[in-house]
Design a protein around this motif. Structure first.
Motif, PDB file in Angstrom:
ATOM      1  N   LEU A 130      -3.667  11.128   0.291  1.00  0.00           N
ATOM      2  CA  LEU A 130      -2.542  10.113   0.179  1.00  0.00           C
ATOM      3  C   LEU A 130      -1.370  10.009   1.253  1.00  0.00           C
ATOM      4  O   LEU A 130      -1.074   9.188   2.038  1.00  0.00           O
ATOM      5  N   MET A 131      -1.200  11.362   1.709  1.00  0.00           N
ATOM      6  CA  MET A 131      -0.214  11.435   2.661  1.00  0.00           C
ATOM      7  C   MET A 131      -0.616  11.107   4.152  1.00  0.00           C
ATOM      8  O   MET A 131       0.048  10.207   4.852  1.00  0.00           O
ATOM      9  N   ILE A 132      -2.072  11.196   4.433  1.00  0.00           N
ATOM     10  CA  ILE A 132      -2.694  10.840   5.648  1.00  0.00           C
ATOM     11  C   ILE A 132      -2.802   9.325   5.704  1.00  0.00           C
ATOM     12  O   ILE A 132      -2.747   8.916   6.796  1.00  0.00           O
ATOM     13  N   VAL A 133      -3.277   8.721   4.710  1.00  0.00           N
ATOM     14  CA  VAL A 133      -3.087   7.361   4.601  1.00  0.00           C
ATOM     15  C   VAL A 133      -1.987   6.593   4.706  1.00  0.00           C
ATOM     16  O   VAL A 133      -1.675   5.690   5.462  1.00  0.00           O
ATOM     17  N   GLY A 134      -0.953   7.264   4.065  1.00  0.00           N
ATOM     18  CA  GLY A 134       0.598   6.700   4.304  1.00  0.00           C
ATOM     19  C   GLY A 134       0.804   6.676   5.816  1.00  0.00           C
ATOM     20  O   GLY A 134       1.444   5.754   6.222  1.00  0.00           O
TER      21      GLY A 134
ATOM     22  N   SER B 121      11.069   4.285  -0.748  1.00  0.00           N
ATOM     23  CA  SER B 121      12.088   3.794  -0.565  1.00  0.00           C
ATOM     24  C   SER B 121      12.213   3.257   1.124  1.00  0.00           C
ATOM     25  O   SER B 121      12.623   2.137   1.454  1.00  0.00           O
ATOM     26  N   LYS B 122      11.404   3.869   2.021  1.00  0.00           N
ATOM     27  CA  LYS B 122      11.211   3.512   3.350  1.00  0.00           C
ATOM     28  C   LYS B 122      10.272   2.163   3.046  1.00  0.00           C
ATOM     29  O   LYS B 122      10.732   1.160   4.079  1.00  0.00           O
ATOM     30  N   ALA B 123       9.351   2.021   2.516  1.00  0.00           N
ATOM     31  CA  ALA B 123       8.575   0.993   2.282  1.00  0.00           C
ATOM     32  C   ALA B 123       9.440  -0.273   1.935  1.00  0.00           C
ATOM     33  O   ALA B 123       9.392  -1.577   2.482  1.00  0.00           O
ATOM     34  N   LEU B 124      10.166  -0.148   0.952  1.00  0.00           N
ATOM     35  CA  LEU B 124      10.984  -1.012   0.395  1.00  0.00           C
ATOM     36  C   LEU B 124      12.214  -1.425   1.538  1.00  0.00           C
ATOM     37  O   LEU B 124      12.599  -2.769   1.399  1.00  0.00           O
ATOM     38  N   THR B 125      12.774  -0.601   1.911  1.00  0.00           N
ATOM     39  CA  THR B 125      13.662  -1.045   3.006  1.00  0.00           C
ATOM     40  C   THR B 125      13.300  -1.535   4.099  1.00  0.00           C
ATOM     41  O   THR B 125      13.789  -2.770   4.575  1.00  0.00           O
TER      42      THR B 125
ATOM     43  N   ILE C   7       0.751  -1.286  -0.019  1.00  0.00           N
ATOM     44  CA  ILE C   7       0.140  -0.145  -0.029  1.00  0.00           C
ATOM     45  C   ILE C   7       0.838   1.176   0.057  1.00  0.00           C
ATOM     46  O   ILE C   7       0.573   2.138  -0.797  1.00  0.00           O
ATOM     47  N   LYS C   8       1.915   1.144   0.845  1.00  0.00           N
ATOM     48  CA  LYS C   8       2.886   2.500   0.821  1.00  0.00           C
ATOM     49  C   LYS C   8       3.590   2.588  -0.501  1.00  0.00           C
ATOM     50  O   LYS C   8       3.664   3.780  -0.826  1.00  0.00           O
ATOM     51  N   VAL C   9       3.767   1.612  -1.169  1.00  0.00           N
ATOM     52  CA  VAL C   9       4.550   1.638  -2.493  1.00  0.00           C
ATOM     53  C   VAL C   9       3.584   2.417  -3.365  1.00  0.00           C
ATOM     54  O   VAL C   9       4.064   3.301  -4.167  1.00  0.00           O
ATOM     55  N   LEU C  10       2.239   1.687  -3.404  1.00  0.00           N
ATOM     56  CA  LEU C  10       1.329   2.397  -4.381  1.00  0.00           C
ATOM     57  C   LEU C  10       1.092   3.767  -3.949  1.00  0.00           C
ATOM     58  O   LEU C  10       1.024   4.470  -5.129  1.00  0.00           O
TER      59      LEU C  10
END
Length: 223
Positions: A137-141, A217-221, A78-81
């Motif tokens: 988008l940012m609040i959901v993230g 980058s944070k999501a993938l890391t 979800i965060k990557v999307l």
């Protein structure tokens, strides 16, 4: 708690640096009903951020996006999307920026801001905070990121308060400045409005690009 707050901090800054709501607040401060409408708008803006964050934290928990293996993988996806969506918005903003010497186009409703009542100002502030695609988008993230940490309810509440205060401060500050030093603040607000109108698209494009890259980058890391 420090980890949770640090996780949502960049996203709170992303919501805070929203030129259109700031311009709207400034325009309201330059109308005859400055105090009532601008204050109502700021209240709606803060309530919208708080409500959206709370709703999506609850939804993230209900969907099982916690720290378990399945939830973590879903949360990462979800965060990557969301990050990709922010990059798409960044490209759209950059392409829509005015050419040198061209006047920047603003939403039509800003032209009628002097006719907004305090009641409508609350709704407008709420909508710009909780319904605007970029902010949403940012609040959901932020909500998904907090849910993935599997922290206590108290930590979520404190993190939500910090997120809301930081995200809402840029609209609240002009209102506070107006009441604190009305004559001096008026000239400063005029200059700030002119700068934001001229640079809205560029500011948003750079902001969305940075936040999108950081989120991905944070999501993938983490994943």
């Amino acid at each position: 708690m420090g980890t949770a707050i640090g996780t949502v901090l960049p996203l709170a800054v992303g919501v805070a640096i929203s030129p259109i709501p700031i311009i709207a607040a400034i325009l309201m401060l330059l109308t005859p009903q400055a105090g009532r409408t601008a204050t109502s708008f700021a209240v709606g803006w803060v309530l919208g951020i708080a409500a959206a964050f709370a709703v999506f934290v609850v939804l993230a928990d209900a969907l099982g996006l916690g720290g378990g293996s399945g939830g973590s993988a879903a949360g990462t996806t979800i965060k990557v999307l969301l990050g990709v969506a922010l990059l798409g918005l960044a490209v759209k903003q950059w392409r829509g920026r005015p050419a040198p010497g061209e006047e920047a186009a603003m939403p039509g409703w800003l032209q009628a801001i002097d006719k907004v009542t305090p009641g409508k100002a609350v709704g407008l502030g709420f909508a710009l905070a909780a319904v605007n695609p970029k902010n949403l988008l940012m609040i959901v993230g932020a909500a998904v990121a907090v849910a993935q940490l599997d922290v206590s309810g108290a930590t979520i509440v404190v993190t939500g308060i910090v997120f809301t205060v930081l995200a809402g401060c840029t609209v609240a500050v002009p209102v506070i400045a107006y009441f604190a030093a009305r004559e001096r603040a008026t000239a400063w607000l005029q200059e700030l409005k002119a700068w934001l109108v001229a640079n809205n698209a560029a500011v948003m494009a750079v902001l969305l690009l940075v936040i999108g890259v950081v989120m991905i980058s944070k999501a993938l890391t983490a994943g």
